[in-house]
Design an enzyme around this catalytic site. Structure first.
Site, PDB file in Angstrom:
ATOM      1  N   LYS A 134      12.949   0.332  10.760  1.00 38.98           N
ATOM      2  CA  LYS A 134      12.729   2.589   9.717  1.00 38.98           C
ATOM      3  C   LYS A 134      11.161   2.625  10.143  1.00 38.98           C
ATOM      4  O   LYS A 134      10.748   3.774  11.156  1.00 38.98           O
ATOM      5  CB  LYS A 134      13.543   2.051   8.443  1.00 38.98           C
ATOM      6  CG  LYS A 134      12.337   3.246   7.606  1.00 38.98           C
ATOM      7  CD  LYS A 134      12.671   3.277   6.691  1.00 38.98           C
ATOM      8  CE  LYS A 134      11.837   2.291   5.175  1.00 38.98           C
ATOM      9  NZ  LYS A 134      10.352   3.314   5.189  1.00 38.98           N
ATOM     10  N   ASN A 135      10.585   1.144  10.555  1.00 37.52           N
ATOM     11  CA  ASN A 135       9.166   1.548   9.909  1.00 37.52           C
ATOM     12  C   ASN A 135       8.542   1.880  12.028  1.00 37.52           C
ATOM     13  O   ASN A 135       7.020   1.763  11.766  1.00 37.52           O
ATOM     14  CB  ASN A 135       8.693   1.115   9.167  1.00 37.52           C
ATOM     15  CG  ASN A 135       8.761   1.128   7.749  1.00 37.52           C
ATOM     16  OD1 ASN A 135       9.487   2.191   7.466  1.00 37.52           O
ATOM     17  ND2 ASN A 135       8.429   0.339   6.989  1.00 37.52           N
ATOM     18  N   ARG A 172       7.367  10.346   2.560  1.00 39.65           N
ATOM     19  CA  ARG A 172       5.570   9.710   3.238  1.00 39.65           C
ATOM     20  C   ARG A 172       5.143   9.853   4.357  1.00 39.65           C
ATOM     21  O   ARG A 172       4.138  10.776   4.709  1.00 39.65           O
ATOM     22  CB  ARG A 172       5.112   9.017   2.422  1.00 39.65           C
ATOM     23  CG  ARG A 172       5.730   9.314   0.673  1.00 39.65           C
ATOM     24  CD  ARG A 172       4.398   7.959   0.103  1.00 39.65           C
ATOM     25  NE  ARG A 172       3.339   8.365   0.196  1.00 39.65           N
ATOM     26  CZ  ARG A 172       2.283   8.002   1.160  1.00 39.65           C
ATOM     27  NH1 ARG A 172       2.805   7.681   1.308  1.00 39.65           N
ATOM     28  NH2 ARG A 172       1.230   8.809   1.151  1.00 39.65           N
ATOM     29  N   CYS A 207       3.854   8.173  -5.200  1.00 31.37           N
ATOM     30  CA  CYS A 207       5.414   7.974  -4.726  1.00 31.37           C
ATOM     31  C   CYS A 207       5.463   6.688  -6.013  1.00 31.37           C
ATOM     32  O   CYS A 207       4.493   6.270  -6.657  1.00 31.37           O
ATOM     33  CB  CYS A 207       5.747   7.481  -3.582  1.00 31.37           C
ATOM     34  SG  CYS A 207       4.649   5.490  -3.131  1.00 31.37           S
ATOM     35  N   ARG A 252      -1.333   6.190  -2.544  1.00 31.93           N
ATOM     36  CA  ARG A 252      -1.060   6.502  -1.450  1.00 31.93           C
ATOM     37  C   ARG A 252      -2.134   7.491  -0.906  1.00 31.93           C
ATOM     38  O   ARG A 252      -1.446   8.027  -0.385  1.00 31.93           O
ATOM     39  CB  ARG A 252       0.557   6.683  -1.124  1.00 31.93           C
ATOM     40  CG  ARG A 252       1.725   5.860  -1.827  1.00 31.93           C
ATOM     41  CD  ARG A 252       1.537   4.603  -1.038  1.00 31.93           C
ATOM     42  NE  ARG A 252       1.795   3.906  -0.321  1.00 31.93           N
ATOM     43  CZ  ARG A 252       3.220   3.933   0.431  1.00 31.93           C
ATOM     44  NH1 ARG A 252       3.923   4.342  -0.234  1.00 31.93           N
ATOM     45  NH2 ARG A 252       3.613   4.164   1.504  1.00 31.93           N
ATOM     46  N   ASP A 271       5.873  -5.796   1.450  1.00 23.89           N
ATOM     47  CA  ASP A 271       7.031  -5.063   1.915  1.00 23.89           C
ATOM     48  C   ASP A 271       9.233  -5.927   1.451  1.00 23.89           C
ATOM     49  O   ASP A 271      10.209  -5.210   1.245  1.00 23.89           O
ATOM     50  CB  ASP A 271       8.424  -4.483   2.751  1.00 23.89           C
ATOM     51  CG  ASP A 271       7.207  -2.962   3.038  1.00 23.89           C
ATOM     52  OD1 ASP A 271       7.220  -2.394   4.173  1.00 23.89           O
ATOM     53  OD2 ASP A 271       6.792  -2.580   1.736  1.00 23.89           O
ATOM     54  N   ILE A 302      -1.462  -4.852  -2.090  1.00 24.48           N
ATOM     55  CA  ILE A 302      -1.100  -3.818  -0.982  1.00 24.48           C
ATOM     56  C   ILE A 302      -1.112  -3.001  -2.300  1.00 24.48           C
ATOM     57  O   ILE A 302      -2.349  -1.699  -1.961  1.00 24.48           O
ATOM     58  CB  ILE A 302      -0.302  -3.867  -0.168  1.00 24.48           C
ATOM     59  CG1 ILE A 302      -0.226  -5.181   0.605  1.00 24.48           C
ATOM     60  CG2 ILE A 302       0.055  -3.041   1.134  1.00 24.48           C
ATOM     61  CD1 ILE A 302      -1.914  -5.309   1.572  1.00 24.48           C
ATOM     62  N   ARG A 356      17.354   5.134   1.947  1.00 27.81           N
ATOM     63  CA  ARG A 356      16.123   5.786   2.864  1.00 27.81           C
ATOM     64  C   ARG A 356      15.919   4.559   3.124  1.00 27.81           C
ATOM     65  O   ARG A 356      15.678   5.072   4.897  1.00 27.81           O
ATOM     66  CB  ARG A 356      15.183   5.898   1.888  1.00 27.81           C
ATOM     67  CG  ARG A 356      15.222   7.100   0.461  1.00 27.81           C
ATOM     68  CD  ARG A 356      14.206   7.483   0.104  1.00 27.81           C
ATOM     69  NE  ARG A 356      12.939   7.165   1.081  1.00 27.81           N
ATOM     70  CZ  ARG A 356      11.548   7.049   0.870  1.00 27.81           C
ATOM     71  NH1 ARG A 356      11.665   7.069  -0.332  1.00 27.81           N
ATOM     72  NH2 ARG A 356      10.383   7.017   2.009  1.00 27.81           N
TER      73      ARG A 356
HETATM   74  C1  EPZ Z   1       3.159   1.384   5.498  1.00 31.48           C
HETATM   75  O1  EPZ Z   1       2.904   2.561   4.711  1.00 31.48           O
HETATM   76  C2  EPZ Z   1       4.825   1.496   5.591  1.00 31.48           C
HETATM   77  N1  EPZ Z   1       6.057   2.079   5.812  1.00 31.48           N
HETATM   78  C3  EPZ Z   1       5.134   0.725   4.276  1.00 31.48           C
HETATM   79  O2  EPZ Z   1       6.669   0.771   4.101  1.00 31.48           O
HETATM   80  C4  EPZ Z   1       4.203  -0.329   3.615  1.00 31.48           C
HETATM   81  O3  EPZ Z   1       4.874  -0.689   3.100  1.00 31.48           O
HETATM   82  C5  EPZ Z   1       3.353   0.311   3.796  1.00 31.48           C
HETATM   83  O4  EPZ Z   1       3.004   0.162   5.467  1.00 31.48           O
HETATM   84  C6  EPZ Z   1       2.115  -1.814   3.922  1.00 31.48           C
HETATM   85  O5  EPZ Z   1       2.802  -2.839   4.827  1.00 31.48           O
HETATM   86  C7  EPZ Z   1       6.328   2.664   7.234  1.00 31.48           C
HETATM   87  O6  EPZ Z   1       5.709   2.082   7.694  1.00 31.48           O
HETATM   88  C8  EPZ Z   1       6.444   4.003   6.897  1.00 31.48           C
HETATM   89  P1  EPZ Z   1      -0.685   1.674   4.628  1.00 31.48           P
HETATM   90  P2  EPZ Z   1       1.551   3.311   4.101  1.00 31.48           P
HETATM   91  O7  EPZ Z   1      -1.129   3.768   4.646  1.00 31.48           O
HETATM   92  O8  EPZ Z   1       1.119   3.471   6.350  1.00 31.48           O
HETATM   93  C9  EPZ Z   1      -4.497   2.367   1.087  1.00 31.48           C
HETATM   94  C10 EPZ Z   1       8.905   1.037   2.975  1.00 31.48           C
HETATM   95  O9  EPZ Z   1       9.293  -0.070   2.004  1.00 31.48           O
HETATM   96  N2  EPZ Z   1      -4.072   3.613   1.862  1.00 31.48           N
HETATM   97  O10 EPZ Z   1      -0.677   0.724   5.192  1.00 31.48           O
HETATM   98  O11 EPZ Z   1       1.146   4.579   3.849  1.00 31.48           O
HETATM   99  C11 EPZ Z   1      -3.202   2.502   0.488  1.00 31.48           C
HETATM  100  O12 EPZ Z   1      -3.660   2.910  -1.326  1.00 31.48           O
HETATM  101  C12 EPZ Z   1       7.255   1.241   3.063  1.00 31.48           C
HETATM  102  O13 EPZ Z   1       9.492   0.912   4.328  1.00 31.48           O
HETATM  103  C13 EPZ Z   1      -5.894   4.252   2.087  1.00 31.48           C
HETATM  104  O14 EPZ Z   1      -6.778   3.353   0.931  1.00 31.48           O
HETATM  105  O15 EPZ Z   1       0.607   1.991   3.643  1.00 31.48           O
HETATM  106  C14 EPZ Z   1      -2.457   1.156   0.580  1.00 31.48           C
HETATM  107  O16 EPZ Z   1      -3.714   0.184  -0.651  1.00 31.48           O
HETATM  108  C15 EPZ Z   1       6.971   1.332   1.634  1.00 31.48           C
HETATM  109  N3  EPZ Z   1      -6.336   5.397   2.588  1.00 31.48           N
HETATM  110  C16 EPZ Z   1      -3.428   0.124   1.674  1.00 31.48           C
HETATM  111  O17 EPZ Z   1      -4.055   1.990   1.905  1.00 31.48           O
HETATM  112  C17 EPZ Z   1      -5.689   6.006   3.420  1.00 31.48           C
HETATM  113  O18 EPZ Z   1      -5.861   7.073   4.302  1.00 31.48           O
HETATM  114  C18 EPZ Z   1      -2.484   0.463   2.824  1.00 31.48           C
HETATM  115  O19 EPZ Z   1      -1.667   1.423   2.500  1.00 31.48           O
HETATM  116  C19 EPZ Z   1      -4.546   4.563   3.760  1.00 31.48           C
HETATM  117  C20 EPZ Z   1      -3.863   3.862   2.951  1.00 31.48           C
END
Ligand code: EPZ
Length: 438
Positions: free
Chosen positions: A22-23, A93, A117, A122, A324, A346, A416
């Protein structure tokens, strides 16, 4: 609304084939927006709610998309409406992934802020900051990100926090920019390597994907290309836990083992036997034709003779243990001998499954981002509620081992990210079904 009903105690056995990730599919579909002409064909696309959502999003922009089984054919030469409406973005998202491609190809975008969420706030501030460094003018009005730009310019961008979709969005923004973009402290997830491989097939110049520093040299235009989505390492890890928690013996086919070292090591330390099948035994031709690193292989998973042992787990960005897989590992540890400490580094609120597991008899204490799990002899079936995608998978896994019946409501969370999860478990011998809630 539908529920999943599972009666525990069955030992799973047989074979399950892992779907496309998916990702990876989500950013790959978003990346097709960058093609000026031609039709991109993506294979091994999983049949998921989130995939349907991003297809609707691109069709709303004018893309022409057809689907035959796992193959998507996407033409974006006629895209004219650079909008991602709140109605769709609020359900997924990851819709934010269209922002980079729209800004790169059209110099404009109106994308709803994704909002938070169940697992956390996020934020997308780093996505926006990177685009501004590339010359975009970004404002946030009435819950929408409004982007305007001429041709984006290459920039040297350092991520304060490692962000997966932030890295993907800015990589896609940079491929058509004027000059060189360097992404520092970039995420290293395998899905980013998959995306970079597809972008290179479209004509992009990208180096360093899979490392903390990615260098992108902008080109004038990109063309449609064909690509095969890598297998889903989280689905594969989820089925490894399903085999272990049910004390079964399962062959998982098309698992991207090379992308799962932290998960495999941790599950083996807890007490699972995870053994790749020999090439002779692995009659699969599901090799990842575009990217050998991410090829799927067959692996046999059973519980070892010494039972399950308590172990500490700390979620980290790749190549660390993935967040995840946190709820799935926790479920396994609720039945391990001893006390485990799980640290979720995370996301700030990714223990929603704990309260449901406590209803099933698990002994877990939460202190901030740390959960203390004391093993118990058995879980007991109970009515539980899904809160987010991976938590819902964890609750189903708990139901496989629990005594009696578990009924999990809000199954849409599960749909999802897992295609036919209960059907695959039933084919492995689980006593499980999906029912309409009265
Ligand atoms: C991706 O989400 C995945 N989603 C998530 O999978 C996964 O849990 C996550 O990466 C971590 O591996 C997809 O790829 C579609 P991040 P993402 O930006 O990119 C902070 C699932 O179950 N952050 O890596 O949204 C954030 O708050 C989903 O399939 C900022 O502060 O996660 C978090 O603490 C859930 N500012 C950390 O970074 C930003 O602009 C990591 O989030 C962006 C992120």
């Amino acid at each position: 609304m539908e529920s999943i009903v599972v009666r525990g105690g069955r030992k799973l056995s047989g074979e399950v084939i892992i779907d496309g990730a998916k990702n990876s599919a989500l950013p790959l579909i978003a990346a097709t927006l960058l093609a000026e002409n031609g039709c991109s064909r993506l294979d091994n696309v999983p049949d998921l709610r989130d995939i349907n959502t991003i297809i609707r999003l691109l069709e709303g922009m004018g893309a022409v998309i057809s689907r035959q089984g796992g193959r998507l054919e996407i033409t974006t030469s006629v895209v004219g409406n650079c909008q991602a409406p709140y109605e769709l973005v609020k359900t997924m998202r990851a819709s934010i992934l269209v922002l980079g491609p729209l800004m790169a190809r059209f110099g404009e975008a109106r994308v709803s802020l994704p909002g938070g969420c169940a697992i956390g706030a996020r934020p997308v501030n780093l996505h926006i900051k990177g685009l501004e460094m590339m010359g975009a003018r970004i404002s946030v009005e009435h819950g929408y990100i409004i982007g305007q730009a001429g041709r984006l310019k290459g920039a040297d961008i350092n991520f304060d926090v490692t962000t997966v979709t932030g890295t993907e969005n800015l990589m896609m923004a940079a491929v058509l920019a004027d000059g060189v973009t360097v992404l520092r402290n970039a995420a290293r997830e395998p899905e980013i390597v998959d995306l970079a491989s597809f972008l290179r097939k479209m004509g992009a110049q990208i180096e360093g994907d899979g490392t903390h520093t990615i260098t992108i040299t902008g080109v004038e235009k990109l063309l449609a290309a064909d690509y095969q989505v890598m297998p889903d390492r989280i689905e594969a890890g989820t089925f490894m836990v399903a085999a272990g928690i049910s004390d079964g013996d399962v062959v998982i086919k098309n698992a991207p083992l090379a992308a799962m070292a932290a998960v495999v090591t941790k599950l083996q330390e807890i007490g699972l036997l995870i053994e790749p099948l020999s090439p002779e035994e692995d009659d699969d031709d599901e090799l990842h034709e575009d990217n050998g690193l991410l090829a799927g292989v067959a692996v046999r998973v059973r519980r070892g003779l010494d039972g399950l042992k308590a172990l500490d787990v700390r979620t980290m960005p790749y190549p660390g243990f993935p967040t995840d897989m946190q709820s799935q590992a926790m479920v396994l540890l609720t039945l391990a001998e001893g006390t485990s400490v799980i640290s979720e580094t995370i996301f700030e609120n990714r223990f929603m499954h704990v309260f449901e597991l406590q209803r099933m008899g698990a002994d877990i204490e939460v202190e901030g981002r740390t959960a203390i799990v004391r093993g118990v002899a058995a879980l007991s079936g109970a009515p539980v509620m899904a809160s987010d995608l991976r938590a819902s998978a964890g609750l189903v896994l708990a139901g496989l081992a629990a005594e009696g019946e578990t009924v999990m409501s809000r199954v849409y969370h599960l749909d999802r990210g897992y295609a036919g999860f209960e059907k695959k478990l039933k084919a492995l011998g689980a006593d499980i079904k999906r029912v309409e809630e009265n």
